[in-house]
Design an enzyme around this catalytic site. Structure first.
Site, PDB file in Angstrom:
ATOM      1  N   SER A 167     -22.775  -2.266  46.303  1.00 17.44           N
ATOM      2  CA  SER A 167     -21.608  -3.152  46.012  1.00 17.44           C
ATOM      3  C   SER A 167     -21.880  -4.635  46.445  1.00 17.44           C
ATOM      4  CB  SER A 167     -20.631  -2.561  46.583  1.00 17.44           C
ATOM      5  OG  SER A 167     -19.254  -3.318  46.301  1.00 17.44           O
ATOM      6  N   GLU A 182     -11.124  -0.001  45.335  1.00 22.66           N
ATOM      7  CA  GLU A 182     -11.017  -1.329  44.920  1.00 22.66           C
ATOM      8  C   GLU A 182     -10.081  -1.361  43.955  1.00 22.66           C
ATOM      9  OE1 GLU A 182     -14.985  -2.578  43.942  1.00 22.66           O
ATOM     10  OE2 GLU A 182     -13.899  -3.751  42.051  1.00 22.66           O
TER      11      GLU A 182
END
Ligand code: NBP
Length: 478
Positions: free
Chosen positions: A128, A190
């Site tokens: 990420s 997220e």
């Protein structure tokens, strides 16, 4: 054979990852299906470190020291399988294939199983941080065998982001699909984080009557407190930005239809399979879907709603403080649900994932990096078997202190006709978990009535059925 690591697939992610390895002193073999990309990379960035450009798969494999470490950075799905099929026959026992793409963890489990038969370690790695993270230091979530991590870990620790205390944002997550699973949940969280921020923005705009610039200020302010995080920081940047073409606030000229690539959806699909309530994440995925349905929105445009009522400046500021509480409390719930899902996945697949270590490796490099994660790590360090983050004393205290403001904000939103699906779902989760009794008892009664599905009693062991269409006496069924 001089290269310590190879990267195949040199689009933006692969190129940046290869450069990151090279900048950290590793000799990197680079390869891409279309050779032009390989040539371009070495021409443009060759001065940054030691690259070995390989045109063919054979050249690539021969350039690597043994056991080989090959990172695949191609489009997830069939292209990954195609690349594995191309390379696997050229590899030897003990070699390691690393898939850094956004693979579904079930695909990773399958690939690991297939390659294990050949004596090859397959490591599914969640990465990420986007392009910039790949170059400057991402958060890295590696799955795979312990043995593969022994060979790969030191390299990953070198290129990963470092948390504020200097710890690398990577550690061995668990066997086979564990790394990609954790990356999937990271993305789900997220989505929730972003939706909660969006709801806070919407309320500050429509209920508090703040301008985008004023809201940017508010987020900047929040970023100095307990909400300190990358997403809050960039929210302020986006809101403060002015569109050059029109002179208007940038946020007012962007079409309000949110898109998605699918990892949030995966999180929810898997959560449904595992029976884990990730309602905050699910509402975030659905909120994007709602925004994208232009047809439904057009058809509903004239429907009745409450009239807008403006708050006085003092009342607006007091309300903004409550929005901060609602945002923080809902955020605790989103992470509670996400970590529950990781625990459930870990139990289902026998991964033995250390939840505190997961919180730790998200502290830098990734999109959800936040000061908050230190607290989650502390909670699991103190009690590794913590059944839920809400059971942690500090989180319980904080959410307790925020709950009044949280409720007021949701009440105000409902009164003003502003949708706050993630705030409301998070509060409902909190209230459901803390309830003494839930109406599930009635649900059980209905199920027994129409389907003889039986029920358990509060006062006796066993399972029971009431003869609803007979004399309504009760029988024991076990
Ligand atoms: P893309 O996802 O756009 O993939 C392009 C690369 O895949 C090129 O190198 C292309 O080679 C190669 N490729 C394809 Br397409 N089909 C192939 C095949 N059959 N055989 C061999 N190579 C093939 O690249 P990206 O945006 O750099 O992302 C790479 C991976 O990283 C993806 O899985 C992505 O989901 C993941 N990821 C992306 C981000 C992000 O922020 N962008 C973050 C984290 C993870 P060619 O040059 O010959 O066409």
């Amino acid at each position: 054979s001089t290269a310590q690591i190879g990267v195949t697939g040199l689009a933006v992610m692969g190129s940046n990852l290869a450069r990151n390895f090279a900048r950290n002193g590793f000799t990197v073999a680079v390869h891409n299906r279309t050779t032009a990309r390989t040539t371009a990379l070495v021409e443009e960035f060759g001065h940054e470190g030691a690259f070995v450009a390989a045109e063919s798969a054979k050249e690539f494999v021969d350039a690597l020291e043994r056991p080989r470490r090959i990172v695949i950075m191609v489009k997830a799905g069939d292209p990954t399988d195609a690349v594995i099929r191309e390379f696997a026959p050229l590899l030897e026992e003990g070699d390691v294939i690393i898939d850094g793409g956004n693979a579904h963890f079930e695909d990773t489990r399958r690939r690991e199983r297939e390659l294990r038969e050949q004596g090859i370690h397959f490591v599914g790695v969640g990465i990420s941080g986007g392009e910039e993270g790949a170059l400057l230091g991402p958060s890295i979530m590696p799955g795979g065998s312990q043995e593969s991590y022994a060979s790969l870990g030191p390299l990953l620790e070198k290129i990963a982001a470092k948390a504020a205390d200097g710890t690398p944002c990577t550690s061995h997550v668990g066997p086979d699909g564990a790394g990609h699973f954790v990356k999937m949940v990271h993305n789900g969280i997220e989505y929730a984080d972003m939706q909660l921020i969006a709801e806070a923005y919407h309320l500050l705009r429509e209920v508090a009557g703040y301008s985008p610039a004023k809201i940017a200020e508010t987020f900047r302010d929040w970023n100095r407190g307990r909400l300190d995080s990358y997403l809050i920081e960039i929210t302020a940047e986006v809101l403060a930005h002015t569109d050059a073409a029109t002179g208007q606030a940038f946020v007012d000229v962007v079409a309000d239809a949110a898109e998605q690539k699918g990892t949030g959806r995966w999180t929810v699909q898997i959560a449904l399979d595992l029976g884990v309530p990730v309602s905050g994440i699910a509402e975030a995925v659905f909120a994007r879907a709602v925004s994208g349905h232009a047809d439904l929105r057009t058809a509903a445009r004239g429907l009745a709603g409450p009239a807008a009522a403006a708050l006085s400046p003092e009342a607006a500021d007091a309300f903004a403080a409550q929005v901060e509480e609602a945002l923080y409390a809902s955020k605790i719930v989103a992470y509670t649900q996400g970590f529950h899902q990781i625990r459930a996945g870990s139990e289902e697949y026998g991964w033995n994932v250390d939840l505190g270590a997961v919180a730790s490796l998200w502290r830098g490099g990734c999109i959800i990096r936040a000061a908050f994660l230190d607290r989650i790590r502390a909670a699991y360090d103190a009690r590794p078997d913590l059944p839920s983050l809400l059971a942690d004393e500090r989180f319980a205290e904080e959410i307790g202190a925020a709950q009044e403001g949280w409720r007021s904000v949701i009440t105000a939103a409902v009164g003003a006709g502003i949708p706050v699906p993630a705030f409301a779902a998070s509060l409902a989760y909190y209230d459901a978990l803390r309830a003494e009794r839930l109406p599930a008892a009635l649900t059980q009664g209905q199920r027994d009535f129409f389907g003889a599905h039986t029920y358990r009693r509060t006062d006796r062991e066993g399972s029971f059925h009431t003869l609803w269409s007979g004399d309504r006496s009760e029988v024991r069924t076990d």
